[in-house]
Design a protein around this motif. Structure first.
Motif, PDB file in Angstrom:
ATOM      1  N   VAL A  92       0.833  -1.194   0.000  1.00  0.00           N
ATOM      2  CA  VAL A  92       0.000   0.000   0.000  1.00  0.00           C
ATOM      3  C   VAL A  92       0.870   1.248   0.000  1.00  0.00           C
ATOM      4  O   VAL A  92       1.864   1.332   0.712  1.00  0.00           O
ATOM      5  CB  VAL A  92      -0.941  -0.013   1.228  1.00  0.00           C
ATOM      6  N   ILE A  93       0.474   2.241  -0.808  1.00  0.00           N
ATOM      7  CA  ILE A  93       1.215   3.502  -0.901  1.00  0.00           C
ATOM      8  C   ILE A  93       0.522   4.541  -0.033  1.00  0.00           C
ATOM      9  O   ILE A  93      -0.685   4.748  -0.141  1.00  0.00           O
ATOM     10  CB  ILE A  93       1.274   3.997  -2.359  1.00  0.00           C
ATOM     11  N   GLY A  94       1.284   5.209   0.824  1.00  0.00           N
ATOM     12  CA  GLY A  94       0.739   6.257   1.677  1.00  0.00           C
ATOM     13  C   GLY A  94       0.328   5.750   3.054  1.00  0.00           C
ATOM     14  O   GLY A  94       0.615   4.614   3.448  1.00  0.00           O
ATOM     15  N   GLN A  95      -0.340   6.617   3.831  1.00  0.00           N
ATOM     16  CA  GLN A  95      -0.866   6.283   5.162  1.00  0.00           C
ATOM     17  C   GLN A  95       0.206   5.756   6.111  1.00  0.00           C
ATOM     18  O   GLN A  95       0.014   4.779   6.835  1.00  0.00           O
ATOM     19  CB  GLN A  95      -2.016   5.283   5.062  1.00  0.00           C
ATOM     20  N   GLU A  96       1.365   6.424   6.110  1.00  0.00           N
ATOM     21  CA  GLU A  96       2.482   6.010   6.951  1.00  0.00           C
ATOM     22  C   GLU A  96       2.109   6.027   8.427  1.00  0.00           C
ATOM     23  O   GLU A  96       2.567   5.177   9.203  1.00  0.00           O
ATOM     24  CB  GLU A  96       3.668   6.943   6.698  1.00  0.00           C
ATOM     25  N   ARG A 140      -5.127  12.366   2.537  1.00  0.00           N
ATOM     26  CA  ARG A 140      -4.968  12.503   1.095  1.00  0.00           C
ATOM     27  C   ARG A 140      -3.546  12.106   0.699  1.00  0.00           C
ATOM     28  O   ARG A 140      -2.601  12.367   1.436  1.00  0.00           O
ATOM     29  CB  ARG A 140      -5.203  13.950   0.657  1.00  0.00           C
ATOM     30  N   LEU A 141      -3.392  11.494  -0.447  1.00  0.00           N
ATOM     31  CA  LEU A 141      -2.060  11.125  -0.909  1.00  0.00           C
ATOM     32  C   LEU A 141      -1.291  12.380  -1.319  1.00  0.00           C
ATOM     33  O   LEU A 141      -1.839  13.276  -1.957  1.00  0.00           O
ATOM     34  CB  LEU A 141      -2.150  10.159  -2.080  1.00  0.00           C
ATOM     35  N   SER A 142      -0.045  12.431  -0.934  1.00  0.00           N
ATOM     36  CA  SER A 142       0.803  13.559  -1.310  1.00  0.00           C
ATOM     37  C   SER A 142       1.194  13.437  -2.781  1.00  0.00           C
ATOM     38  O   SER A 142       1.011  12.383  -3.414  1.00  0.00           O
ATOM     39  CB  SER A 142       2.062  13.571  -0.442  1.00  0.00           C
ATOM     40  N   GLU A 146       2.950  10.244  -7.374  1.00  0.00           N
ATOM     41  CA  GLU A 146       3.963   9.953  -8.388  1.00  0.00           C
ATOM     42  C   GLU A 146       4.376   8.479  -8.325  1.00  0.00           C
ATOM     43  O   GLU A 146       4.541   7.817  -9.362  1.00  0.00           O
ATOM     44  CB  GLU A 146       5.171  10.866  -8.191  1.00  0.00           C
ATOM     45  N   MET A 147       4.538   7.951  -7.121  1.00  0.00           N
ATOM     46  CA  MET A 147       4.856   6.525  -6.970  1.00  0.00           C
ATOM     47  C   MET A 147       3.750   5.668  -7.580  1.00  0.00           C
ATOM     48  O   MET A 147       4.018   4.665  -8.259  1.00  0.00           O
ATOM     49  CB  MET A 147       5.022   6.178  -5.487  1.00  0.00           C
ATOM     50  N   ALA A 182       0.861  18.506 -13.402  1.00  0.00           N
ATOM     51  CA  ALA A 182      -0.521  18.984 -13.471  1.00  0.00           C
ATOM     52  C   ALA A 182      -1.502  17.821 -13.361  1.00  0.00           C
ATOM     53  O   ALA A 182      -2.561  17.944 -12.735  1.00  0.00           O
ATOM     54  CB  ALA A 182      -0.746  19.746 -14.773  1.00  0.00           C
ATOM     55  N   LEU A 183      -1.160  16.693 -13.952  1.00  0.00           N
ATOM     56  CA  LEU A 183      -2.018  15.509 -13.865  1.00  0.00           C
ATOM     57  C   LEU A 183      -2.136  15.044 -12.412  1.00  0.00           C
ATOM     58  O   LEU A 183      -3.232  14.695 -11.950  1.00  0.00           O
ATOM     59  CB  LEU A 183      -1.457  14.392 -14.739  1.00  0.00           C
ATOM     60  N   LEU A 184      -1.011  15.050 -11.700  1.00  0.00           N
ATOM     61  CA  LEU A 184      -1.036  14.657 -10.281  1.00  0.00           C
ATOM     62  C   LEU A 184      -1.891  15.623  -9.481  1.00  0.00           C
ATOM     63  O   LEU A 184      -2.643  15.207  -8.584  1.00  0.00           O
ATOM     64  CB  LEU A 184       0.379  14.611  -9.717  1.00  0.00           C
ATOM     65  N   GLU A 185      -1.791  16.907  -9.798  1.00  0.00           N
ATOM     66  CA  GLU A 185      -2.591  17.910  -9.095  1.00  0.00           C
ATOM     67  C   GLU A 185      -4.079  17.697  -9.352  1.00  0.00           C
ATOM     68  O   GLU A 185      -4.913  17.901  -8.463  1.00  0.00           O
ATOM     69  CB  GLU A 185      -2.188  19.315  -9.533  1.00  0.00           C
ATOM     70  N   MET A 186      -4.418  17.296 -10.585  1.00  0.00           N
ATOM     71  CA  MET A 186      -5.824  17.069 -10.927  1.00  0.00           C
ATOM     72  C   MET A 186      -6.453  15.981 -10.057  1.00  0.00           C
ATOM     73  O   MET A 186      -7.655  16.011  -9.778  1.00  0.00           O
ATOM     74  CB  MET A 186      -5.956  16.672 -12.400  1.00  0.00           C
ATOM     75  N   ALA A 187      -5.646  15.025  -9.628  1.00  0.00           N
ATOM     76  CA  ALA A 187      -6.176  13.925  -8.808  1.00  0.00           C
ATOM     77  C   ALA A 187      -6.583  14.405  -7.423  1.00  0.00           C
ATOM     78  O   ALA A 187      -7.383  13.752  -6.750  1.00  0.00           O
ATOM     79  CB  ALA A 187      -5.139  12.817  -8.692  1.00  0.00           C
ATOM     80  N   ASP A 188      -6.022  15.520  -6.968  1.00  0.00           N
ATOM     81  CA  ASP A 188      -6.407  16.125  -5.687  1.00  0.00           C
ATOM     82  C   ASP A 188      -6.294  15.142  -4.525  1.00  0.00           C
ATOM     83  O   ASP A 188      -7.176  15.051  -3.674  1.00  0.00           O
ATOM     84  CB  ASP A 188      -7.832  16.679  -5.784  1.00  0.00           C
TER      85      ASP A 188
END
Length: 435
Positions: free
Chosen positions: A31-35, A167-169, A174-175, A197-203
């Motif tokens: 799982v990515i995130g939620q450290e 929220r994912l950073s 990117e990962m 910009a694509l990553l930002e769009m995911a919010d």
């Protein structure tokens, strides 16, 4: 480690499988995130290591892995995974789930019941979980995008541990994008700024990012697209904002504290965020006026008038022109001198009133419209302040026997600097009169 995405449904059987389903983590380590929850010192990691997994409430925005983590928890603990949604389930469905869990338990297997949107169950339905949580029939894992302290029963919260999923950073997104590119076998046709910009769009929403990646990867393009070209092909997803939910209260808190902190840029940013989310400008006008009363006070007496004028201007002009008047008032408040001295004095006066609420005013400041009242001493000894040479009698206006409180303490800022001088002047005269 930490979270990836939250697909919710059982993997698609046959045919096209969405990218989010194909990238579903097989273990919690994937799982990515939620450290804070899944890291080496994370709360969930600690619970699993000690074998003391309790019922849980996952609180977080969409697409951060609530369903995924619940599924993986069932795998880790060898519990039977059952998923229901509060949107589509009622009492009959819950009764069937509990009966099946009892039969499973009788055969030696536990049940992890994952309830999506658990805050949508009413109080009676939430109470229905309690006996089955207490006797071990189910291990409840609820998921909610709303603040549990507002939406869930105290009884449920007392039997479950709330875990906040974030929220994912951009780094975590990117990962996830790189993992998606590896699965797809090709890189996204984007230059560096367009990729960001694509990553930002995911919010911060992992599932939303994978949907965007899958869409972009299917395009046939020459070379790499820049930000402008990407924007022409994709629409930015609407920001998460619930006018009656937690986001509403978080943003108005950020707006208010930015004004209090004398930061006009931050104040205008949060103001714009709320407007973009669809907030009623009249609500913002009321809150802005409250800020003038609560945080500027008498340090700048005209601040309140400016807020009321901007509110009236909005009512006359409407949107969007009227919102500029509110923005100007907000900017003025942020840069105005701050004082809550009158607010503190008011709260002190209310406290003193509760403690001494039965004490009558001293007789010398009471009117005596009848002969009997005059005979009782009403108005006797009253000193008419205008008759004094300096317009100040220095008499006591608090109840007899009550120690004089010091409630209003002006600050050395703005107009209150002058009020502080006046207060000191009258205190000096009062001490002379008493002497």
């Amino acid at each position: 480690m930490a979270d990836l995405f939250d697909t919710g449904d059982v993997p698609t059987q046959g045919g096209h499988r969405p990218l989010a389903d194909r990238l579903r983590p097989a273990t919690l380590a994937d799982v990515i995130g939620q450290e804070k929850v899944l890291g080496p010192e994370g709360a969930l990691t600690t619970m699993l290591a000690s074998g003391t997994l309790s019922s849980l409430i996952f609180w977080g925005p969409p697409g951060v892995g609530k369903t995924t983590i619940a599924r993986l928890l069932a795998d880790e603990t060898e519990l039977h995974f059952v998923q229901i949604s509060a949107i589509f389930s009622g009492v009959p469905e819950l009764r069937k789930v509990f009966e099946a869990a009892k039969m499973r338990r009788a055969n030696g297997q536990g049940t992890l019941l994952f309830v999506d949107e658990i805050h949508r169950f009413n109080k009676a339905q939430q109470d229905g979980f309690l006996p089955h949580m207490e006797d071990g029939t189910i291990l409840l894992v609820g998921a909610t995008t709303e603040n549990p302290s507002f939406e869930l029963n105290a009884a449920v919260l007392s039997r479950a541990q709330v875990m906040v999923l974030e929220r994912l950073s951009l780094a975590e997104l990117e990962m996830l994008a790189q993992r998606a590119e590896k699965e797809l076998g090709r890189a996204l046709p984007l230059d560096g700024p367009a990729r960001e910009a694509l990553l930002e769009m995911a919010d911060g929403d992992g599932r939303a990012l994978l949907n965007l990646v899958e869409q972009v990867s299917g395009w046939t393009v020459e070379g790499r697209l820049d930000t402008k070209a990407l924007g022409a092909r994709l629409s930015r997803r609407a920001a998460q904002y619930d006018k009656s939910g937690d986001a509403h209260y978080n943003l108005i808190s950020a707006l208010h504290k930015s004004v209090r902190g004398s930061d006009p840029d931050a104040a205008l940013y949060w103001f714009a965020r709320m407007l973009e989310g669809g907030e009623d400008p009249r609500y913002l006008a009321r809150r802005i006026t409250r800020m003038a009363v609560e945080d500027i006070g008498l340090a700048d007496p005209q601040a309140q008038a400016i807020c009321l004028q901007s509110w009236e201007t909005y009512e006359r002009l409407g949107s969007p022109e009227g919102e500029l008047a509110l923005a100007q008032a907000l900017t003025y408040l942020a840069l105005a001198p701050k004082s809550n001295a009158a607010y503190v004095a008011y709260k002190g006066a209310r406290k003193a009133a509760k403690e001494t609420g039965s004490k009558p005013p001293p007789k010398h400041i009471l009117n005596a419209p009848t002969k009997m009242m005059k005979e009782q001493g009403y108005g006797a000894g009253y000193a008419y302040d205008h008759d004094a040479e300096d317009g100040f009698s220095g008499q006591n206006y608090f109840p007899d026997g009550m120690e004089r409180p010091a409630l209003y303490a002006p600050v050395e800022r703005g107009f209150e600097r002058e009020l502080k001088k006046r207060l000191a002047y009258f205190a000096k005269l009062r001490a002379q009169r008493e002497g």
